[in-house]
Design a protein around this motif. Structure first.
Motif, PDB file in Angstrom:
ATOM      1  N   ALA A   1       9.413  11.273  -3.667  1.00 50.58           N
ATOM      2  CA  ALA A   1      10.867  12.423  -4.010  1.00 50.58           C
ATOM      3  C   ALA A   1       9.942  13.556  -4.339  1.00 50.58           C
ATOM      4  O   ALA A   1       9.586  13.485  -5.442  1.00 50.58           O
ATOM      5  N   ASP A   2      10.592  14.616  -4.073  1.00 50.57           N
ATOM      6  CA  ASP A   2      10.338  16.105  -4.604  1.00 50.57           C
ATOM      7  C   ASP A   2       8.971  16.289  -4.553  1.00 50.57           C
ATOM      8  O   ASP A   2       8.433  16.593  -5.720  1.00 50.57           O
ATOM      9  N   GLY A   3       8.412  15.785  -3.704  1.00 56.02           N
ATOM     10  CA  GLY A   3       6.932  16.109  -3.450  1.00 56.02           C
ATOM     11  C   GLY A   3       5.836  15.219  -4.074  1.00 56.02           C
ATOM     12  O   GLY A   3       4.493  15.440  -4.267  1.00 56.02           O
ATOM     13  N   ALA A   4       6.115  14.040  -4.603  1.00 56.82           N
ATOM     14  CA  ALA A   4       5.208  13.256  -5.329  1.00 56.82           C
ATOM     15  C   ALA A   4       5.737  11.629  -5.430  1.00 56.82           C
ATOM     16  O   ALA A   4       7.181  11.511  -5.165  1.00 56.82           O
ATOM     17  N   PRO A   5       4.900  10.695  -5.299  1.00 51.71           N
ATOM     18  CA  PRO A   5       5.450   9.352  -5.546  1.00 51.71           C
ATOM     19  C   PRO A   5       6.150   9.294  -6.924  1.00 51.71           C
ATOM     20  O   PRO A   5       5.396   9.651  -7.885  1.00 51.71           O
ATOM     21  N   GLN A   6       7.294   8.536  -6.983  1.00 49.65           N
ATOM     22  CA  GLN A   6       7.893   8.373  -8.147  1.00 49.65           C
ATOM     23  C   GLN A   6       8.256   6.864  -8.340  1.00 49.65           C
ATOM     24  O   GLN A   6       8.751   6.211  -7.603  1.00 49.65           O
ATOM     25  N   LEU A   7       7.653   6.245  -9.621  1.00 45.67           N
ATOM     26  CA  LEU A   7       8.094   4.776 -10.117  1.00 45.67           C
ATOM     27  C   LEU A   7       9.138   4.810 -10.739  1.00 45.67           C
ATOM     28  O   LEU A   7       9.524   5.790 -11.664  1.00 45.67           O
TER      29      LEU A   7
ATOM     30  N   ILE B   1       0.838  -1.133   0.045  1.00 46.75           N
ATOM     31  CA  ILE B   1       0.049   0.115  -0.077  1.00 46.75           C
ATOM     32  C   ILE B   1       0.823   1.170   0.115  1.00 46.75           C
ATOM     33  O   ILE B   1       1.770   1.439   1.013  1.00 46.75           O
ATOM     34  N   LEU B   2       0.656   2.011  -0.856  1.00 42.10           N
ATOM     35  CA  LEU B   2       1.344   3.253  -1.074  1.00 42.10           C
ATOM     36  C   LEU B   2       0.646   4.353  -0.120  1.00 42.10           C
ATOM     37  O   LEU B   2      -0.164   5.107  -0.564  1.00 42.10           O
ATOM     38  N   ASP B   3       1.291   4.561   1.020  1.00 40.26           N
ATOM     39  CA  ASP B   3       0.605   5.444   1.869  1.00 40.26           C
ATOM     40  C   ASP B   3       1.626   6.223   2.647  1.00 40.26           C
ATOM     41  O   ASP B   3       1.587   6.447   3.749  1.00 40.26           O
ATOM     42  N   TYR B   4       2.894   6.369   2.176  1.00 43.02           N
ATOM     43  CA  TYR B   4       3.900   7.101   2.644  1.00 43.02           C
ATOM     44  C   TYR B   4       4.204   8.455   1.788  1.00 43.02           C
ATOM     45  O   TYR B   4       4.070   8.439   0.517  1.00 43.02           O
ATOM     46  N   ASP B   5       4.746   9.432   2.576  1.00 40.92           N
ATOM     47  CA  ASP B   5       4.857  10.954   1.908  1.00 40.92           C
ATOM     48  C   ASP B   5       5.954  11.463   2.338  1.00 40.92           C
ATOM     49  O   ASP B   5       5.747  12.962   2.271  1.00 40.92           O
ATOM     50  N   GLN B   6       7.106  11.020   2.940  1.00 43.72           N
ATOM     51  CA  GLN B   6       8.170  11.845   3.362  1.00 43.72           C
ATOM     52  C   GLN B   6       9.322  11.702   2.285  1.00 43.72           C
ATOM     53  O   GLN B   6       9.380  10.459   1.666  1.00 43.72           O
ATOM     54  N   GLN B   7      10.060  12.618   2.214  1.00 41.05           N
ATOM     55  CA  GLN B   7      11.193  12.531   1.202  1.00 41.05           C
ATOM     56  C   GLN B   7      11.866  11.330   1.239  1.00 41.05           C
ATOM     57  O   GLN B   7      12.533  10.945   2.341  1.00 41.05           O
TER      58      GLN B   7
ATOM     59  N   TRP C   1      19.586   5.991 -11.595  1.00 38.34           N
ATOM     60  CA  TRP C   1      18.315   6.101 -11.180  1.00 38.34           C
ATOM     61  C   TRP C   1      17.164   6.632 -12.133  1.00 38.34           C
ATOM     62  O   TRP C   1      17.362   7.636 -12.675  1.00 38.34           O
ATOM     63  N   SER C   2      16.259   6.029 -12.388  1.00 43.69           N
ATOM     64  CA  SER C   2      15.469   6.568 -13.184  1.00 43.69           C
ATOM     65  C   SER C   2      13.719   6.434 -12.565  1.00 43.69           C
ATOM     66  O   SER C   2      13.436   5.601 -11.716  1.00 43.69           O
ATOM     67  N   VAL C   3      13.121   7.628 -12.854  1.00 37.67           N
ATOM     68  CA  VAL C   3      12.029   7.817 -12.196  1.00 37.67           C
ATOM     69  C   VAL C   3      10.808   8.394 -13.097  1.00 37.67           C
ATOM     70  O   VAL C   3      11.163   9.162 -14.039  1.00 37.67           O
ATOM     71  N   ALA C   4       9.611   8.414 -12.578  1.00 34.11           N
ATOM     72  CA  ALA C   4       8.382   8.951 -13.370  1.00 34.11           C
ATOM     73  C   ALA C   4       7.353   9.303 -12.303  1.00 34.11           C
ATOM     74  O   ALA C   4       7.129   8.231 -11.526  1.00 34.11           O
ATOM     75  N   PRO C   5       6.683  10.478 -12.252  1.00 28.17           N
ATOM     76  CA  PRO C   5       5.667  10.628 -11.043  1.00 28.17           C
ATOM     77  C   PRO C   5       4.296   9.618 -11.364  1.00 28.17           C
ATOM     78  O   PRO C   5       4.110   9.582 -12.418  1.00 28.17           O
ATOM     79  N   VAL C   6       3.703   9.138 -10.334  1.00 30.39           N
ATOM     80  CA  VAL C   6       2.648   8.326 -10.228  1.00 30.39           C
ATOM     81  C   VAL C   6       1.934   9.040  -9.165  1.00 30.39           C
ATOM     82  O   VAL C   6       1.322   8.033  -8.314  1.00 30.39           O
ATOM     83  N   THR C   7       1.400  10.330  -9.438  1.00 28.04           N
ATOM     84  CA  THR C   7       0.507  10.657  -8.244  1.00 28.04           C
ATOM     85  C   THR C   7      -0.820  10.140  -8.276  1.00 28.04           C
ATOM     86  O   THR C   7      -1.008  10.043  -6.823  1.00 28.04           O
ATOM     87  N   GLU C   8      -1.299   9.610  -9.091  1.00 28.84           N
ATOM     88  CA  GLU C   8      -2.628   8.928  -9.054  1.00 28.84           C
ATOM     89  C   GLU C   8      -2.573   7.531  -8.226  1.00 28.84           C
ATOM     90  O   GLU C   8      -3.538   7.087  -8.112  1.00 28.84           O
ATOM     91  N   TRP C   9      -1.464   7.109  -8.002  1.00 24.55           N
ATOM     92  CA  TRP C   9      -1.214   5.765  -7.363  1.00 24.55           C
ATOM     93  C   TRP C   9      -1.268   6.100  -5.874  1.00 24.55           C
ATOM     94  O   TRP C   9      -1.416   4.796  -5.031  1.00 24.55           O
ATOM     95  N   MET C  10      -1.307   7.180  -5.435  1.00 26.20           N
ATOM     96  CA  MET C  10      -1.305   7.589  -3.866  1.00 26.20           C
ATOM     97  C   MET C  10      -2.474   6.834  -3.223  1.00 26.20           C
ATOM     98  O   MET C  10      -3.406   6.860  -3.664  1.00 26.20           O
ATOM     99  N   HIS C  11      -1.926   6.059  -2.039  1.00 31.35           N
ATOM    100  CA  HIS C  11      -3.152   5.265  -1.202  1.00 31.35           C
ATOM    101  C   HIS C  11      -3.595   4.418  -2.060  1.00 31.35           C
ATOM    102  O   HIS C  11      -4.768   3.592  -1.629  1.00 31.35           O
TER     103      HIS C  11
END
Length: 192
Positions: free
Chosen positions: A95-101, A66-72, A112-122
């Motif tokens: 990272a940097d204010g958003a969940p990153q896949l 479950i993606l319910d964490y939100d600290q850097q 390190w490769s990342v892409a934001p997945v803000t819609e996945w939160m919770h």
């Protein structure tokens, strides 16, 4: 894929606390735990937590949490480990204010490769590592279809293990609820 005992394995760097309940496996990271090797930051960290199981050629492993964490830099997912100079971790890192896949691939040094997945939160996150030949294919999804995260090289001559992974580089108190771990044959094709 077949269900595997989520509590099975050997900890590389035991977590602060591990508790199995009917709701899943709750893993609490130690303060300042992480995996990274040199690139850009200049430090080497091998203090993150991973519950290692055998990961032979031609197999795949999946984990859900479950993606319910939100600290850097809070992070959870799956990790492959051969030694401190050869490892791959993938999952969702805040990272940097958003969940990153993303994924970190380490062969002497980390990338390190990342892409934001803000819609996945919770949401419940599902991640699969599929090992075939000299590569691992990493896929992830929340409620939708699988998406390709990374195809990464690995040395097939090394002995690889894999398992659920948690780290918290900047704080104490991160607890992640893992809901399942499954294993099975490697993906038949790179493209579905």
């Amino acid at each position: 894929m077949e269900a595997a005992d989520i509590t099975q394995g050997t900890w590389l760097n035991p977590a602060e606390k591990v508790e199995a309940t009917e709701e899943g496996l709750f893993v609490t990271a130690k303060d300042r735990s992480d995996f990274w090797r040199t690139t850009s930051y200049g430090f080497v960290h091998n203090s993150g937590h991973v519950l290692l199981n055998d990961f032979p050629q031609g197999t795949a492993m999946e984990a859900s949490w479950i993606l319910d964490y939100d600290q850097q830099f809070d992070q959870a997912g799956l990790m492959m480990w051969a030694d401190e100079r050869n490892w791959i971790k993938a999952g969702v890192e805040y990272a940097d204010g958003a969940p990153q896949l993303g994924a970190v691939v380490t062969r002497e040094v980390s990338d390190w490769s990342v892409a934001p997945v803000t819609e996945w939160m919770h949401q419940e996150i599902h991640l699969r590592m599929s090992r075939q030949g000299d590569a691992v294919t990493i896929r992830a999804r929340s409620e939708g279809p699988w998406q390709l995260v990374r195809v990464a090289p690995l040395d097939p001559e090394l002995t690889w293990q894999a398992g659920i992974h948690v780290a918290s580089p900047t704080r104490s108190g991160l607890t992640v609820r893992f809901t399942s771990r499954t294993t099975g044959p490697a993906d038949i094709s790179l493209h579905e």
